[in-house]
Design a protein around this motif. Sequence first.
Motif, PDB file in Angstrom:
ATOM      1  N   GLY A  72      64.739 121.133 137.931  1.00 49.17           N
ATOM      2  CA  GLY A  72      63.432 120.532 137.688  1.00 49.17           C
ATOM      3  C   GLY A  72      63.388 119.061 138.038  1.00 49.17           C
ATOM      4  O   GLY A  72      64.403 118.461 138.394  1.00 49.17           O
ATOM      5  N   CYS A  73      62.187 118.488 137.942  1.00 49.95           N
ATOM      6  CA  CYS A  73      62.021 117.052 138.173  1.00 49.95           C
ATOM      7  C   CYS A  73      61.360 116.455 136.937  1.00 49.95           C
ATOM      8  O   CYS A  73      60.138 116.526 136.774  1.00 49.95           O
ATOM      9  N   ALA A  74      62.187 115.901 136.058  1.00 47.61           N
ATOM     10  CA  ALA A  74      61.697 115.422 134.768  1.00 47.61           C
ATOM     11  C   ALA A  74      60.950 114.102 134.851  1.00 47.61           C
ATOM     12  O   ALA A  74      60.086 113.828 134.016  1.00 47.61           O
ATOM     13  N   SER A  75      61.253 113.288 135.841  1.00 45.42           N
ATOM     14  CA  SER A  75      60.637 111.954 135.926  1.00 45.42           C
ATOM     15  C   SER A  75      59.246 112.057 136.549  1.00 45.42           C
ATOM     16  O   SER A  75      59.011 111.660 137.690  1.00 45.42           O
ATOM     17  N   THR A  76      58.302 112.568 135.780  1.00 46.19           N
ATOM     18  CA  THR A  76      56.976 112.873 136.318  1.00 46.19           C
ATOM     19  C   THR A  76      56.165 111.638 136.702  1.00 46.19           C
ATOM     20  O   THR A  76      55.256 111.737 137.528  1.00 46.19           O
ATOM     21  N   SER A  77      56.456 110.497 136.115  1.00 41.04           N
ATOM     22  CA  SER A  77      55.679 109.300 136.440  1.00 41.04           C
ATOM     23  C   SER A  77      56.279 108.508 137.594  1.00 41.04           C
ATOM     24  O   SER A  77      55.717 107.493 138.016  1.00 41.04           O
ATOM     25  N   SER A  78      57.419 108.978 138.141  1.00 39.37           N
ATOM     26  CA  SER A  78      57.987 108.329 139.317  1.00 39.37           C
ATOM     27  C   SER A  78      57.242 108.810 140.559  1.00 39.37           C
ATOM     28  O   SER A  78      56.535 109.815 140.521  1.00 39.37           O
ATOM     29  N   GLU A  79      57.405 108.109 141.654  1.00 42.40           N
ATOM     30  CA  GLU A  79      56.720 108.507 142.886  1.00 42.40           C
ATOM     31  C   GLU A  79      57.209 109.871 143.364  1.00 42.40           C
ATOM     32  O   GLU A  79      56.422 110.689 143.852  1.00 42.40           O
ATOM     33  N   MET A  80      58.512 110.128 143.222  1.00 45.00           N
ATOM     34  CA  MET A  80      59.035 111.435 143.608  1.00 45.00           C
ATOM     35  C   MET A  80      58.464 112.526 142.702  1.00 45.00           C
ATOM     36  O   MET A  80      58.081 113.605 143.175  1.00 45.00           O
ATOM     37  N   GLY A  81      58.401 112.242 141.418  1.00 48.79           N
ATOM     38  CA  GLY A  81      57.859 113.211 140.475  1.00 48.79           C
ATOM     39  C   GLY A  81      56.411 113.534 140.756  1.00 48.79           C
ATOM     40  O   GLY A  81      55.995 114.705 140.726  1.00 48.79           O
ATOM     41  N   LYS A  82      55.619 112.519 141.029  1.00 53.64           N
ATOM     42  CA  LYS A  82      54.202 112.728 141.342  1.00 53.64           C
ATOM     43  C   LYS A  82      54.033 113.552 142.611  1.00 53.64           C
ATOM     44  O   LYS A  82      53.169 114.446 142.678  1.00 53.64           O
ATOM     45  N   ALA A  83      54.847 113.258 143.616  1.00 50.65           N
ATOM     46  CA  ALA A  83      54.764 113.990 144.881  1.00 50.65           C
ATOM     47  C   ALA A  83      55.120 115.460 144.674  1.00 50.65           C
ATOM     48  O   ALA A  83      54.465 116.353 145.236  1.00 50.65           O
ATOM     49  N   TYR A  84      56.121 115.712 143.862  1.00 51.06           N
ATOM     50  CA  TYR A  84      56.549 117.086 143.582  1.00 51.06           C
ATOM     51  C   TYR A  84      55.439 117.848 142.851  1.00 51.06           C
ATOM     52  O   TYR A  84      55.136 118.999 143.178  1.00 51.06           O
ATOM     53  N   ILE A  85      54.827 117.214 141.871  1.00 50.66           N
ATOM     54  CA  ILE A  85      53.764 117.860 141.106  1.00 50.66           C
ATOM     55  C   ILE A  85      52.537 118.117 141.979  1.00 50.66           C
ATOM     56  O   ILE A  85      51.906 119.178 141.885  1.00 50.66           O
ATOM     57  N   LYS A  86      52.196 117.186 142.841  1.00 50.68           N
ATOM     58  CA  LYS A  86      51.068 117.393 143.750  1.00 50.68           C
ATOM     59  C   LYS A  86      51.328 118.570 144.686  1.00 50.68           C
ATOM     60  O   LYS A  86      50.408 119.334 145.002  1.00 50.68           O
ATOM     61  N   LEU A  87      52.571 118.718 145.115  1.00 57.50           N
ATOM     62  CA  LEU A  87      52.931 119.834 145.981  1.00 57.50           C
ATOM     63  C   LEU A  87      52.662 121.160 145.278  1.00 57.50           C
ATOM     64  O   LEU A  87      52.123 122.099 145.886  1.00 57.50           O
ATOM     65  N   VAL A  88      53.006 121.230 144.004  1.00 60.54           N
ATOM     66  CA  VAL A  88      52.815 122.465 143.242  1.00 60.54           C
ATOM     67  C   VAL A  88      51.344 122.684 142.897  1.00 60.54           C
ATOM     68  O   VAL A  88      50.782 123.749 143.173  1.00 60.54           O
ATOM     69  N   VAL A  89      50.725 121.698 142.280  1.00 65.66           N
ATOM     70  CA  VAL A  89      49.374 121.863 141.730  1.00 65.66           C
ATOM     71  C   VAL A  89      48.306 121.863 142.814  1.00 65.66           C
ATOM     72  O   VAL A  89      47.397 122.713 142.798  1.00 65.66           O
ATOM     73  N   GLU A  90      48.400 120.926 143.753  1.00 68.07           N
ATOM     74  CA  GLU A  90      47.332 120.776 144.740  1.00 68.07           C
ATOM     75  C   GLU A  90      47.587 121.591 146.008  1.00 68.07           C
ATOM     76  O   GLU A  90      46.739 122.387 146.427  1.00 68.07           O
ATOM     77  N   THR A  91      48.754 121.409 146.612  1.00 65.12           N
ATOM     78  CA  THR A  91      49.034 122.097 147.873  1.00 65.12           C
ATOM     79  C   THR A  91      49.131 123.601 147.674  1.00 65.12           C
ATOM     80  O   THR A  91      48.542 124.384 148.427  1.00 65.12           O
ATOM     81  N   ARG A  92      49.856 124.022 146.645  1.00 63.59           N
ATOM     82  CA  ARG A  92      50.030 125.455 146.405  1.00 63.59           C
ATOM     83  C   ARG A  92      48.923 126.039 145.531  1.00 63.59           C
ATOM     84  O   ARG A  92      48.461 127.141 145.772  1.00 63.59           O
TER      85      ARG A  92
END
Length: 330
Positions: free
Chosen positions: A188-208
């Motif tokens: 997982g990617c626990a650091s959700t407020s980091s730039e990497m974390g935000k990018a990962y979440i956008k990939l899941v929520v928005e792109t997918r």
Amino acid sequence: MKPSLRTAVTAAVTTALVAAGLSTPSPATAAPKAAIVAKYDYTAQVSDVVVHSPSMNRDIPVTVLSPKNKTKPAGVLYLLNGAGGGEDAANWLNKSDVVKFFAKKNVYVVIPMKGAFSYYTDWVRRDPVLGVNKWSTFLGKELPGVINKAYKTNGKNAIAGISSSATSVLNLAIQHKGLYKAVSAYSGCASTSSEMGKAYIKLVVETRGGAKVSNMWGPTNGPGWIKNDPVAHAAGLRGLAVYLSAATGLPGQYDSTRYVPKPAVLADQIILGGGIEAATRICTEDLANKLASLRIPATVDRPATGTHSWRYWQDQLHKSWPQMARKIGA
């Protein structure tokens, strides 16, 4: 049991209950409390129950694996699927040996089969695509009481998740203090407020998922993202048995035609899955370092090879189980 058949049977059971006056599909007259509104036993071990969620005003299918000896109180492992939420074929039941693995263990395994692209969190507003999402409320406040009432549990819980839900289980453990004795997060990617974390979440929520992350935790530069960052709130994991794992992304034993015979699928697993796993390794080290700085014990497994794929997660479930089992009396 395949998801399509399970869904059809669940629908049939729900229809029968409605006809008998035991349940209602009408939102206007939905049950005021979380409750089982349908149940179907596939085998002595595997059941599907449909649990009404008042916070989301909808019915959620949940698969329950029961221990062989149901007369003895047992702990509960809440096991979360990845980004697809169990709504697609990529879930624990289809992609792992969970049914066989837990067949003779003294534990109830509870697997929600909804929640695609939701991060199993409470969203700040309704999303046009994903609707109302109050998953932290459902998983942390509504579902446990229903399970404890319906089954002979001992009151001790653990929770585990993969990929996006590896972030979710950490947040759930932090936000619902005292509910869980152990938490395991795989890739997982626990650091959700980091730039990497935000990018990962956008990939899941928005792109997918086609949804908007702003409907989940608000603007990406707002307080909602830090509020749901397990690294920022790592102190909340104190007292829990914590297990973290992530590989390097380099091809490993399961990245071969022996396990993935289709060349295109294998290439995708190695290239895309390798890149994602490498990113989650960085995120996992962030959390591991934060826990170490707080002197919070954690078991951290760092395989030298392995991609972001199911056979590696199955291995991690097996490896983390003894630690969780000790905490929940299994």
